[in-house]
Design an enzyme around this catalytic site. Sequence first.
Site, PDB file in Angstrom:
ATOM      1  N   HIS A 188       0.808  -1.218   0.000  1.00 54.81           N
ATOM      2  CA  HIS A 188       0.000   0.000   0.000  1.00 54.81           C
ATOM      3  C   HIS A 188       0.837   1.261   0.000  1.00 54.81           C
ATOM      4  O   HIS A 188       0.380   2.312  -0.430  1.00 54.81           O
ATOM      5  CB  HIS A 188      -1.015  -0.045   1.138  1.00 54.81           C
ATOM      6  CG  HIS A 188      -2.131  -0.965   0.812  1.00 54.81           C
ATOM      7  ND1 HIS A 188      -2.132  -2.283   1.175  1.00 54.81           N
ATOM      8  CD2 HIS A 188      -3.244  -0.774   0.047  1.00 54.81           C
ATOM      9  CE1 HIS A 188      -3.213  -2.861   0.680  1.00 54.81           C
ATOM     10  NE2 HIS A 188      -3.901  -1.986  -0.003  1.00 54.81           N
ATOM     11  N   GLU A 430     -11.970  -9.939  -5.539  1.00 55.12           N
ATOM     12  CA  GLU A 430     -10.528 -10.015  -5.283  1.00 55.12           C
ATOM     13  C   GLU A 430     -10.132 -11.321  -4.607  1.00 55.12           C
ATOM     14  O   GLU A 430      -9.005 -11.474  -4.152  1.00 55.12           O
ATOM     15  CB  GLU A 430     -10.028  -8.801  -4.495  1.00 55.12           C
ATOM     16  CG  GLU A 430     -10.793  -8.459  -3.250  1.00 55.12           C
ATOM     17  CD  GLU A 430     -10.304  -7.184  -2.564  1.00 55.12           C
ATOM     18  OE1 GLU A 430      -9.263  -6.626  -2.949  1.00 55.12           O
ATOM     19  OE2 GLU A 430     -10.980  -6.748  -1.619  1.00 55.12           O
ATOM     20  N   ASP A 454      -5.076  -8.060  -4.870  1.00 50.56           N
ATOM     21  CA  ASP A 454      -5.378  -9.210  -4.020  1.00 50.56           C
ATOM     22  C   ASP A 454      -5.751 -10.427  -4.847  1.00 50.56           C
ATOM     23  O   ASP A 454      -5.411 -11.554  -4.477  1.00 50.56           O
ATOM     24  CB  ASP A 454      -6.512  -8.868  -3.035  1.00 50.56           C
ATOM     25  CG  ASP A 454      -5.969  -8.153  -1.815  1.00 50.56           C
ATOM     26  OD1 ASP A 454      -4.927  -8.584  -1.297  1.00 50.56           O
ATOM     27  OD2 ASP A 454      -6.564  -7.145  -1.399  1.00 50.56           O
ATOM     28  N   CYS A 501     -10.033  -1.998 -10.296  1.00 48.26           N
ATOM     29  CA  CYS A 501      -9.454  -0.908  -9.506  1.00 48.26           C
ATOM     30  C   CYS A 501      -8.092  -1.297  -8.935  1.00 48.26           C
ATOM     31  O   CYS A 501      -7.464  -0.520  -8.237  1.00 48.26           O
ATOM     32  CB  CYS A 501     -10.409  -0.455  -8.401  1.00 48.26           C
ATOM     33  SG  CYS A 501     -10.798  -1.751  -7.231  1.00 48.26           S
TER      34      CYS A 501
HETATM   35  C1  PEP Z   1      -6.796  -4.736  -4.834  1.00 46.13           C
HETATM   36  O1  PEP Z   1      -6.655  -5.658  -4.029  1.00 46.13           O
HETATM   37  O2  PEP Z   1      -6.506  -4.819  -6.037  1.00 46.13           O
HETATM   38  C2  PEP Z   1      -7.350  -3.439  -4.394  1.00 46.13           C
HETATM   39  C3  PEP Z   1      -7.675  -2.502  -5.247  1.00 46.13           C
HETATM   40  O3  PEP Z   1      -7.461  -3.238  -3.053  1.00 46.13           O
HETATM   41  P1  PEP Z   1      -6.195  -2.960  -2.111  1.00 46.13           P
HETATM   42  O4  PEP Z   1      -4.992  -2.792  -2.992  1.00 46.13           O
HETATM   43  O5  PEP Z   1      -6.478  -1.727  -1.337  1.00 46.13           O
HETATM   44  O6  PEP Z   1      -6.152  -4.185  -1.280  1.00 46.13           O
HETATM   45 MG    MG Z   2      -7.610  -5.522  -2.101  1.00 45.37          MG
END
Ligand code: PEP
Ligand code: MG
Length: 551
Positions: A188, A430, A454, A501
């Site tokens: 992140h 995911e 994920d 996303c």
């Molecule tokens: C993902 O898992 O692709 C996602 C967009 O959520 P995060 O990266 O915040 O886990």
């Molecule tokens: Mg995610």
Amino acid sequence: MILLQGKGVSKGVTSGPVYFFRRSDATVVKRDVTDLEAEKARLAEAQEKSIEQLNRLADKCREDAGEEAAILFETHAMFVEDEDYVECVMDTLESESCNAEFAVQTAGEQFAAMFAAMDDAYMRARAADIKDVTGRIINNLLGVVEGGIDSDVPVVLAADDLAPSETLQLDKSKILGFMTQGGSGNSHTAILARTMGIPAICGLGDSLRPEMEGRIAYIDGETGKVALDPDEITLASFQAKLKKQQEMKVLMETMKGKEDVTLDGREMMVYCNIGSPEDVSAVLANDGQGIGLFRSEFLYLKASDYPTEEEQFQAYKAVAAAMEGKRVVIRTLDIGADKQVAYFDMKKEENPALGVRAIRICLNRPEVFRTQLRALYRASAYGKVAVMFPMITSVWEVRECKRACQKVMAELDKEGIPYNKDTEIGIMIETPASVFVADALAKEVDFFSVGTNDLTQYTLACDRQANDLGKFFDPHHPAVLRALKMATDAAHKEGIWIGICGELGADLSLLDTFLAIGIDELSVSPSSVLPLRARIRQSIAKTATLEKLES
Ligand code: PEP
Ligand code: MG
């Protein structure tokens, strides 16, 4: 010249002095002192500085997050001078003839324990405030820098690694680029760097050393190359790339105001991922057509206690209103795994990525969920808000989420508070489980958004945080792409839209594949919007193929 090679995780070339991140985990050691008056003067100075900082934070909050958040910091400022607290500090100082930081720590511990033992839940929660204020006074006594950077000029920030909460606290105006010894492109922290449009390199290992502080670094967030005090040839190549980057920026400006449509007329919605209300300015500056993922957990990560309904409402409302009717997909709390929040007091888990994270926490803690949903629904009266649930694996989870939404809507109806009754509800795809039951899930919701970060992790059994999995962590793997196709077919069969996303959405080399699969929306970091638009406008959807799903 020294050359280092890491992994480029946020594109862009930049240069500046290297500065090592200072952590504020100062340890307090007891010292015997003879000059108590000098110690009291140090304490008074640290108290004054703490009050100034807290009042500044209150002012900033009043602008960004509303009155309730501001009051929290004003209360902290008052506590710095609280009579009983100060008396307790003075008593320890005098009875033990010790240094001020030890006396403050002792008083803070006593007060926090006293509040933690109270019957009233509200008063118990104040223990966290006392720890926060105590930590601030101690940091000021020890000269530890808030926000990790004590430099008058912007720097290339170096660190062993940065937690998402640490990255969020940084003063962004002082950061030209990031470079870290550890980390991975899917962490992140890397995602935040991309959202902020700041070049970043991770995985530099031991080659990144503290004695490099102050030297001028040139970093290339695409290739992962770092040059310290570069020779003429290296400098020329960095400068050429920088020039190209600037020319590209000018070229991309011409994409503003244009439609996200292929040459043969197929529309792709190009939205943005954000982590805080402040990121909306980058969305607007890059002409994003909506927000496809607002990672609401960053509001929780920034705070020292549960954000209240009002604080959250103000943040969501600000984003919804600023987007003026364009869709804003707000994802409910997704903490756990690498996003740890101390005040949630979560049990330590052997495998946190497979543990109680994301929607599991919300379903286990209905009060936390209800507070957030109330804030979200209240914000829906000020723009086109959509609610999205993370880490879904089963139909029953979605039904429970929807029941929680209905309960909140009924409450708001009863209280006469306005909200949009037609607020869209979506889920993240995911987990492999959600792909396998996508046909049933599609009957329950208004849209899907694929979290490829994920989905790749769970499909390929590869930890997204690890930086040494190399080619094994492959988001282009046909299994991931086929999962995308399965989810898309299921969504379209039920007449709902599907987006991506996760970070893969910005991968231009897969745009044709996404068009062939039938993806309707791509949500990317704001700086990726215009290059993506340029590529969409050169593409032909009907000749796009699924060949990447084959091998
Ligand atoms: C993902 O898992 O692709 C996602 C967009 O959520 P995060 O990266 O915040 O886990
Ligand atoms: Mg995610």
